[in-house]
Design an enzyme around this catalytic site. Structure first.
Site, PDB file in Angstrom:
ATOM      1  N   TYR A   1      38.572  39.777  39.048  1.00 42.62           N
ATOM      2  CA  TYR A   1      37.892  38.744  39.853  1.00 42.62           C
ATOM      3  C   TYR A   1      38.534  37.372  39.751  1.00 42.62           C
ATOM      4  O   TYR A   1      37.874  36.362  39.968  1.00 42.62           O
ATOM      5  CB  TYR A   1      36.413  38.615  39.463  1.00 42.62           C
ATOM      6  CG  TYR A   1      35.693  39.910  39.310  1.00 42.62           C
ATOM      7  CD1 TYR A   1      35.507  40.770  40.387  1.00 42.62           C
ATOM      8  CD2 TYR A   1      35.191  40.304  38.071  1.00 42.62           C
ATOM      9  CE1 TYR A   1      34.847  41.969  40.240  1.00 42.62           C
ATOM     10  CE2 TYR A   1      34.522  41.506  37.921  1.00 42.62           C
ATOM     11  CZ  TYR A   1      34.353  42.329  39.005  1.00 42.62           C
ATOM     12  OH  TYR A   1      33.707  43.525  38.866  1.00 42.62           O
ATOM     13  N   HIS A   2      39.809  37.329  39.430  1.00 44.94           N
ATOM     14  CA  HIS A   2      40.492  36.046  39.296  1.00 44.94           C
ATOM     15  C   HIS A   2      41.411  35.793  40.492  1.00 44.94           C
ATOM     16  O   HIS A   2      42.487  35.206  40.350  1.00 44.94           O
ATOM     17  CB  HIS A   2      41.299  35.998  37.992  1.00 44.94           C
ATOM     18  CG  HIS A   2      40.450  36.013  36.769  1.00 44.94           C
ATOM     19  ND1 HIS A   2      40.973  36.098  35.488  1.00 44.94           N
ATOM     20  CD2 HIS A   2      39.100  35.976  36.617  1.00 44.94           C
ATOM     21  CE1 HIS A   2      39.989  36.106  34.609  1.00 44.94           C
ATOM     22  NE2 HIS A   2      38.842  36.036  35.270  1.00 44.94           N
ATOM     23  N   TYR A   3      40.995  36.236  41.669  1.00 42.55           N
ATOM     24  CA  TYR A   3      41.837  36.052  42.850  1.00 42.55           C
ATOM     25  C   TYR A   3      41.946  34.575  43.209  1.00 42.55           C
ATOM     26  O   TYR A   3      41.040  33.781  42.955  1.00 42.55           O
ATOM     27  CB  TYR A   3      41.330  36.886  44.027  1.00 42.55           C
ATOM     28  CG  TYR A   3      39.861  36.795  44.319  1.00 42.55           C
ATOM     29  CD1 TYR A   3      39.344  35.756  45.085  1.00 42.55           C
ATOM     30  CD2 TYR A   3      38.970  37.759  43.834  1.00 42.55           C
ATOM     31  CE1 TYR A   3      37.998  35.674  45.375  1.00 42.55           C
ATOM     32  CE2 TYR A   3      37.616  37.684  44.116  1.00 42.55           C
ATOM     33  CZ  TYR A   3      37.139  36.642  44.891  1.00 42.55           C
ATOM     34  OH  TYR A   3      35.797  36.569  45.168  1.00 42.55           O
ATOM     35  N   HIS A   4      43.077  34.223  43.781  1.00 40.31           N
ATOM     36  CA  HIS A   4      43.386  32.820  44.062  1.00 40.31           C
ATOM     37  C   HIS A   4      44.440  32.754  45.162  1.00 40.31           C
ATOM     38  O   HIS A   4      45.039  33.754  45.541  1.00 40.31           O
ATOM     39  CB  HIS A   4      43.903  32.128  42.793  1.00 40.31           C
ATOM     40  CG  HIS A   4      45.036  32.863  42.133  1.00 40.31           C
ATOM     41  ND1 HIS A   4      44.834  33.938  41.298  1.00 40.31           N
ATOM     42  CD2 HIS A   4      46.387  32.706  42.216  1.00 40.31           C
ATOM     43  CE1 HIS A   4      45.993  34.391  40.876  1.00 40.31           C
ATOM     44  NE2 HIS A   4      46.953  33.674  41.426  1.00 40.31           N
TER      45      HIS A   4
END
Length: 591
Positions: A526-529
């Protein structure tokens, strides 16, 4: 696509079990003990209202689209010097305090109702993910780990180091705690040191190579403290927050500035009943619209507003304001791979306290003793019963060993917990990049998202090194009392490898390799950027290049995910940019 995922999971009950266990590492009911700040009651803001109560037209100095992890501290800071409107598409996490307590976290996360805090999506890579839909954003859903970005990341981002440090501290005074480290987390910490993830840095909020204990946003009672708590800093007379306010588009004046550029001057949004409202910037200099809708929402809204690749926008019938082909590009998600470790002895319930930050670019993290509701516990017991009765098993230890494991798991589930731990490897970076495109012109719909996990071979190398570290960690002396000595690590690998943890094809019968394991069993952390990155879509003042009166301030601007967990830096950025914007506001206007 989501229906296909459900069908796939339910064809294998054990697949459902392991998929949920791995997901639970980040998203299930947890309890993190630690010292807490004063036991304040959940904040209740008089300036937070339902969008249905708004008049048809509003006027403010700043319009912040998205009351999330960045939008809340940003708006709170801006309100110290201007009138601020926040439009949040989700609801309030405070209406039912029990809903954000870890006891009910599982129900909150998978709540299928329109008021759910999480909107799930499946990327085109076949990996299940989620985006926040609630005041406070991802801080309402995440694993709670708090750690600052590295000094190098701050310098590379062009941020003032003193202001960044002060902004971190501003956040930490309200929402951050030191966790109490117990047996499982201590064993993992000692094991990481044993296998060479050195040195030991103790408890620290800083990004330090080696093994350390990070901060948490959970207090000693298991209550989550979130970015929306930072609205306590706001001036209540100069801020309005409207919930279930879904922005449809940003509106522009054509060529109205001295530079002849389109200028953002308002937004159109709908309330929960679908009634259209409009909000405009008041007629003062330096007023702006600020997009803070996250790595999925911000590029999506830019496109819906006419800023993006012209051919793509025209194909959806969207009037082009600015042909900007880099909107939605550079999207990335840190891949995660995991092993589940059943324990013969009781473990505490914990999540993301100890982390091993390696020199090769992998982060080793862990959780244990997953707390479950009664109905979930019953379903898991049935699943393990199903597994124990199957004639063909991937497990390689003796039958009597298997039965003792099953008995241990059943016993732990009877107490509504999974007795064991999950150890994961996160690939830092990553170098692999993807993109985002519109599927529809409805802002409530998820766009098409592709992350291209492991497209760059360097990411795959890091994953393999991370999995080797996890294998050494499980075999370490420090973890010996928390594993069944007759279960080889290969059995744990075979178990996960044979299960549908995602929608990607599996190569169970192929010659085993850790490379293929990483590719087949990848999950999201869940660390999309990315999607609205520096020097491509925005400048280093976060202003959208090619238009006036519009900034993007959130994780969509990041070229890489900061630190072990990005939430600290996303909250910091809101405060940091709020301070800068307010300071600029009161500088004399150049003649």
């Amino acid at each position: 696509m989501f229906e296909a995922f459900n069908m796939l999971i339910h064809t294998s009950m054990i697949g459902w079990v392991i998929e949920r266990l791995i997901w639970a590492f980040f998203t299930w009911c947890i309890f993190l003990s630690g010292f807490s700040h004063a036991d304040d009651q959940a904040p209740k803001y008089t300036f937070v209202r339902e969008a249905t109560s708004t008049p048809p037209i509003l006027y403010y100095d700043y319009i912040v689209i998205g009351g999330g992890t960045c939008g809340c501290p940003l708006a709170a800071t801006l309100s110290q010097g201007a009138r601020v409107l926040v439009l949040e598409r989700g609801g309030s996490p405070y209406t039912n305090p029990e809903k954000i307590n870890i006891k009910n976290f599982l129900n909150s996360l998978f709540d299928p109702s329109p008021s759910s805090f999480a909107q799930q999506f499946i990327s085109n890579d076949g990996v299940l993910n989620a985006r926040a839909r609630v005041l406070g954003g991802g801080s309402v859903l995440n694993a709670g780990f708090y750690s600052r970005a590295s000094s190098r990341y701050i310098r590379d981002s062009g941020w003032n180091e003193t202001l960044a440090r002060n902004s971190y501290e501003w956040v930490e005074n309200k929402v951050v705690f030191e966790p109490l480290i117990m047996q499982w987390q201590t064993a993992v910490k000692d094991g990481l040191l044993e296998v060479g993830v050195l040195p030991y840095n103790g408890f620290s909020l800083d990004h330090l190579y080696g093994t350390k204990v990070g901060g948490t946003i959970f207090d000693k009672d298991g209550q989550r403290h979130i970015a929306a708590d930072l609205l306590e800093y706001a001036d209540p007379k100069r801020i309005s927050v409207y919930l279930h306010a879904t922005v449809q588009k940003i509106v522009f004046k054509d060529g109205s500035t001295e530079k002849g550029l389109p200028q953002a001057y308002g937004v159109i949004f709908k309330d929960a009943f679908g009634v259209i409202h409009r909000a405009y910037l008041s007629s003062k200099p330096k007023n702006e619209i600020i997009l803070s809708a996250g790595a999925i929402g911000s590029p999506q809204l830019l496109m819906l507003s006419g800023i993006g690749p012209a051919n793509h926008l025209e194909a959806h019938g969207i009037e082009v304001v600015l042909d900007q082909p880099l909107v939605g590009q550079g999207l990335a998600d840190n891949p995660m791979n995991a092993l589940v470790v059943p324990s013969p002895v009781p473990v505490e319930v914990s999540l993301l306290q100890t982390v091993g930050i390696t020199n090769f670019g992998g982060y080793i993290e862990t959780g244990s003793g997953l707390s479950l509701g009664h109905s979930w516990s019953q379903r898991l017991q049935e699943s393990f019963k199903y597994v124990s009765n199957q004639s063909r098993q991937p497990w390689t230890f003796p039958l009597e060993g298997k039965e003792s494991v099953i008995d241990s798991i059943r016993s732990s589930l009877a107490n509504l917990t999974f007795n064991g731990g999950v150890i994961v490897d996160k690939v830092s970076g990553p170098r692999s990049r993807g993109h985002l495109e519109l599927k529809t012109t409805n802002p409530n719909d998820n766009p098409s998202v592709t992350f291209n996990y492991f497209k760059d071979p360097e990411d795959l190398k890091i994953c393999v090194e991370g999995m080797k570290t996890i294998i050494d960690l499980i075999n370490s002396k420090a973890l010996s009392r928390f594993r069944f000595d007759y279960i080889p690590v290969q059995a744990l690998i075979d178990l996960v490898l044979s299960l549908p943890v995602n929608l990607r094809p599996k190569h169970v019968h192929a010659a085993f390799s850790l490379e293929q394991y990483c590719i087949d069993t990848v999950l999201s952390i869940y660390h999309y950027h990315g999607g609205c990155q520096y020097d491509k879509v925005i400048d280093y003042d976060h202003k959208v290049i090619g238009v006036e009166g519009l900034r993007v301030i959130d994780g969509s601007t990041f070229n890489g995910s900061p630190g072990t967990n990005p939430q600290a830096t996303v909250m910091m950025l809101g405060r940091y940019m709020g301070e800068r914007i307010i300071k600029e506001r009161f500088l004399p206007v150049a003649k």
